[in-house]
Scaffold this active site. Structure first.
Site, PDB file in Angstrom:
ATOM      1  N   SER A  91      13.446   2.762 -15.131  1.00 41.44           N
ATOM      2  CA  SER A  91      14.209   2.635 -16.439  1.00 41.44           C
ATOM      3  C   SER A  91      14.515   4.130 -17.306  1.00 41.44           C
ATOM      4  CB  SER A  91      13.452   1.920 -17.374  1.00 41.44           C
ATOM      5  OG  SER A  91      13.870   1.639 -18.797  1.00 41.44           O
ATOM      6  N   TYR A 109       5.634  -0.236 -21.486  1.00 39.20           N
ATOM      7  CA  TYR A 109       6.718  -0.209 -20.551  1.00 39.20           C
ATOM      8  C   TYR A 109       7.033   1.121 -20.026  1.00 39.20           C
ATOM      9  CZ  TYR A 109      11.307  -1.788 -19.086  1.00 39.20           C
ATOM     10  OH  TYR A 109      12.589  -1.904 -18.220  1.00 39.20           O
TER      11      TYR A 109
END
Length: 206
Positions: A135, A148
């Site tokens: 990501s 995350y």
């Protein structure tokens, strides 16, 4: 067609980036297996694609679930480790169990998927391709996303290590760190985070 005759596995393949990848791989001539915990989305995606798509229920955090899926595939050529979850967290006030859940799915799920895939590809002796979905948050800091971002940053190094360690077996490992993509995970508490003012300030007009 780039993937003509190839068999590909996509974890988290029922929705979002996984679903889009499955559709594109089919266009490129592949046979696709999709796996994940959202059975309804897996079933719908497989039905939409047709007979060249097989779906299997699988919790990637459990080796006893990912291993049989990979073992069932006759010839494994490409794996996309995509399964992930996302929700905001405050490390100071939220239970640590929520932090651990994120790391279990987003990091350990990828580790277990890559391990099982690598073992199979080495046994086959024909090499293969492993794609790990990281990501943009693996390299920047967004409030509420420490868990995350940390897990995704770990995937970047996992990909580097496996690329070096498995090169001798003809296994090419790449990591892709997508930017902001509108998927079902983009909806937090029923709202599209892409429309939030904080999102626009942080990602669009920094």
């Amino acid at each position: 067609m780039l993937l003509n005759g190839k068999t590909c596995l996509i974890t988290g393949g029922g929705t979002g980036i996984g679903r889009a990848t499955a559709l594109r791989f089919i266009e490129e001539g592949a046979s696709v297996w999709i796996a994940g915990i959202d059975l309804d989305s897996l079933r719908c995606t497989a039905t939409e694609i047709g007979p060249n798509c097989i779906w299997r229920p699988c919790d990637v955090t459990k080796q006893e679930q990912i291993q049989p899926v990979i073992d069932e595939i006759p010839q494994l050529d490409v794996v996309v480790s995509n399964a992930a979850i996302s929700y905001p967290i405050d490390l100071l006030s939220d239970p640590l169990a929520r932090w651990r859940e994120m790391v279990e799915v987003n990091m350990w799920g990828a580790v277990l998927t890559c391990r099982a895939a690598g073992e199979k590809m080495i046994r086959q002796g024909t090499g293969g391709r492993i794609i790990i979905i990281s990501s943009i948050l693996s390299g920047i800091a967004e409030p509420g996303s420490t868990h995350y971002a940390m897990a995704k940053a770990a995937l970047n190094q996992l990909g580097r290590q496996l690329a070096v360690e498995w090169a001798e077996h003809g296994i090419l490992v790449n990591v892709i760190a997508p930017g902001c993509v509108l998927t079902p995970m983009s909806y937090v508490a029923g709202s599209n985070e892409f429309e939030a003012e904080w999102f626009k300030e942080f990602f669009i007009n920094p």
